[in-house]
Scaffold this motif. Structure first.
Motif, PDB file in Angstrom:
ATOM      1  N   SER A  36      -3.958  -7.018  -9.357  1.00  0.00           N
ATOM      2  CA  SER A  36      -3.308  -6.393  -8.212  1.00  0.00           C
ATOM      3  C   SER A  36      -4.325  -5.456  -7.565  1.00  0.00           C
ATOM      4  O   SER A  36      -4.548  -4.339  -8.039  1.00  0.00           O
ATOM      5  N   ILE A  37      -4.947  -5.926  -6.502  1.00  0.00           N
ATOM      6  CA  ILE A  37      -6.057  -5.201  -5.878  1.00  0.00           C
ATOM      7  C   ILE A  37      -5.646  -3.829  -5.367  1.00  0.00           C
ATOM      8  O   ILE A  37      -6.439  -2.885  -5.343  1.00  0.00           O
ATOM      9  N   GLN A  38      -4.359  -3.678  -4.975  1.00  0.00           N
ATOM     10  CA  GLN A  38      -3.885  -2.406  -4.431  1.00  0.00           C
ATOM     11  C   GLN A  38      -3.832  -1.306  -5.484  1.00  0.00           C
ATOM     12  O   GLN A  38      -3.672  -0.131  -5.147  1.00  0.00           O
ATOM     13  N   GLU A  39      -3.939  -1.677  -6.743  1.00  0.00           N
ATOM     14  CA  GLU A  39      -3.810  -0.696  -7.827  1.00  0.00           C
ATOM     15  C   GLU A  39      -5.152  -0.133  -8.277  1.00  0.00           C
ATOM     16  O   GLU A  39      -5.209   0.643  -9.234  1.00  0.00           O
ATOM     17  N   TRP A  40      -6.241  -0.485  -7.558  1.00  0.00           N
ATOM     18  CA  TRP A  40      -7.574  -0.009  -7.923  1.00  0.00           C
ATOM     19  C   TRP A  40      -8.300   0.525  -6.694  1.00  0.00           C
ATOM     20  O   TRP A  40      -8.052   0.084  -5.569  1.00  0.00           O
ATOM     21  N   GLN A  41      -9.217   1.468  -6.947  1.00  0.00           N
ATOM     22  CA  GLN A  41     -10.086   1.937  -5.881  1.00  0.00           C
ATOM     23  C   GLN A  41     -11.426   2.357  -6.475  1.00  0.00           C
ATOM     24  O   GLN A  41     -11.542   2.624  -7.668  1.00  0.00           O
ATOM     25  N   LYS A  86     -20.023 -21.237  -7.190  1.00  0.00           N
ATOM     26  CA  LYS A  86     -18.572 -21.269  -7.415  1.00  0.00           C
ATOM     27  C   LYS A  86     -17.866 -20.547  -6.279  1.00  0.00           C
ATOM     28  O   LYS A  86     -18.206 -19.425  -5.959  1.00  0.00           O
ATOM     29  N   SER A  87     -16.910 -21.169  -5.705  1.00  0.00           N
ATOM     30  CA  SER A  87     -16.135 -20.537  -4.645  1.00  0.00           C
ATOM     31  C   SER A  87     -15.082 -19.643  -5.252  1.00  0.00           C
ATOM     32  O   SER A  87     -14.344 -20.034  -6.132  1.00  0.00           O
ATOM     33  N   VAL A  88     -15.035 -18.409  -4.745  1.00  0.00           N
ATOM     34  CA  VAL A  88     -14.069 -17.447  -5.250  1.00  0.00           C
ATOM     35  C   VAL A  88     -13.191 -16.992  -4.102  1.00  0.00           C
ATOM     36  O   VAL A  88     -13.680 -16.545  -3.071  1.00  0.00           O
ATOM     37  N   ASN A  89     -11.903 -17.099  -4.270  1.00  0.00           N
ATOM     38  CA  ASN A  89     -10.963 -16.679  -3.237  1.00  0.00           C
ATOM     39  C   ASN A  89     -10.666 -15.208  -3.420  1.00  0.00           C
ATOM     40  O   ASN A  89     -10.103 -14.786  -4.398  1.00  0.00           O
ATOM     41  N   ASN A  90     -11.082 -14.369  -2.471  1.00  0.00           N
ATOM     42  CA  ASN A  90     -10.867 -12.942  -2.547  1.00  0.00           C
ATOM     43  C   ASN A  90      -9.631 -12.566  -1.735  1.00  0.00           C
ATOM     44  O   ASN A  90      -9.684 -12.436  -0.528  1.00  0.00           O
ATOM     45  N   ASN A  91      -8.509 -12.394  -2.408  1.00  0.00           N
ATOM     46  CA  ASN A  91      -7.277 -12.045  -1.703  1.00  0.00           C
ATOM     47  C   ASN A  91      -7.177 -10.541  -1.524  1.00  0.00           C
ATOM     48  O   ASN A  91      -7.616  -9.810  -2.355  1.00  0.00           O
TER      49      ASN A  91
END
Length: 239
Positions: A39-44, A234-239
């Motif tokens: 959950s990207i929103q939970e880190w900074q 390698k393709s990485v999907n960064n959401n």
């Protein structure tokens, strides 16, 4: 945010070594393209370190550019970590550290972070080190008093015959004094293939106020050894 193509050549062990660096990233930025969070929103990024903004179960950061290979080899991984939330749970389930050997499922890297099993290694808020799963061990007061300022957690993996021995140590960041250490013998090779992950894990907290408390921070994540390989084309999907 689309796809980012990571093209990394492999020219020997020196090229597979990794060291995190957030010094030039502006305050309160997201974690960047080398990493993925469940959950990207939970880190900074703040103060040259990764900060987990919540105290919840299995919040993690997966490294996208390196992983553990099937080949026999050694590994040293270290990180400096500290606790914002020092709550000690009854079952000793509040901890921070590493998860290694995370394996992909359904060929989808997002499932990888959420569902796959791996070997957990870390330090609990009561100061106890563990390999595998935390247990309600006795408190280590020497470690507890250092956790808010930060400690260096070090994992060393050594091949011995057909299995591996794991050593986990924790050090005072100011004096470099060893505070605690444990080891585990006869770890099978299949447990040491896959991804490398940083974890913040807080369980059984009472309410939303507890859950929305910052939990831990990480910095100076370093990885080296002959068991490390790079991810190539390698393709990485960064959401």
């Amino acid at each position: 945010m689309g796809c980012l193509l990571l093209v990394i050549s492999c020219k020997g062990e020196a090229d597979t070594n990794f060291k995190s660096d957030f010094a030039n990233i502006k305050k309160h930025a997201v974690i960047g393209s080398k990493y993925e969070a469940n959950s990207i929103q939970e880190w900074q990024i703040s103060n040259n370190r990764m900060e987990c903004l919540v105290s919840k179960e299995n919040r993690n950061i997966r490294l996208l550019t390196r992983q553990l290979s099937e080949q026999k080899g050694d590994l040293e991984m270290r990180v400096r970590l500290g606790f914002f939330n020092d709550k000690i749970s009854t079952l000793n389930k509040n901890w921070a550290g590493f998860s290694i050997g995370l394996k992909e499922q359904f060929n989808d890297h997002r499932d990888n972070v959420i569902f796959a099993k791996s070997l957990n290694i870390g330090v609990c808020t009561n100061g106890a080190l563990f390999i595998g799963a935390p247990s309600p061990n006795h408190k280590n007061e020497k470690v507890i008093e250092k956790l808010s300022k930060g400690v260096d957690l070090v994992l060393t993996v050594i091949p011995i015959g057909n299995t591996y021995t794991l050593y986990v140590s924790i050090y005072d960041i100011e004096t470099r004094i060893l505070l605690s250490k444990i080891s585990k013998k006869e770890v099978t090779s299949d447990q040491l293939i896959g991804d490398l992950v940083l974890v913040s894990n807080f369980e059984n907290l009472k309410d939303d106020k507890d859950n929305n408390t910052k939990s831990v921070w990480f910095k100076n994540w370093g990885i080296s050894g002959s068991k490390i390989i790079t991810r190539s084309k390698k393709s990485v999907n960064n959401n």
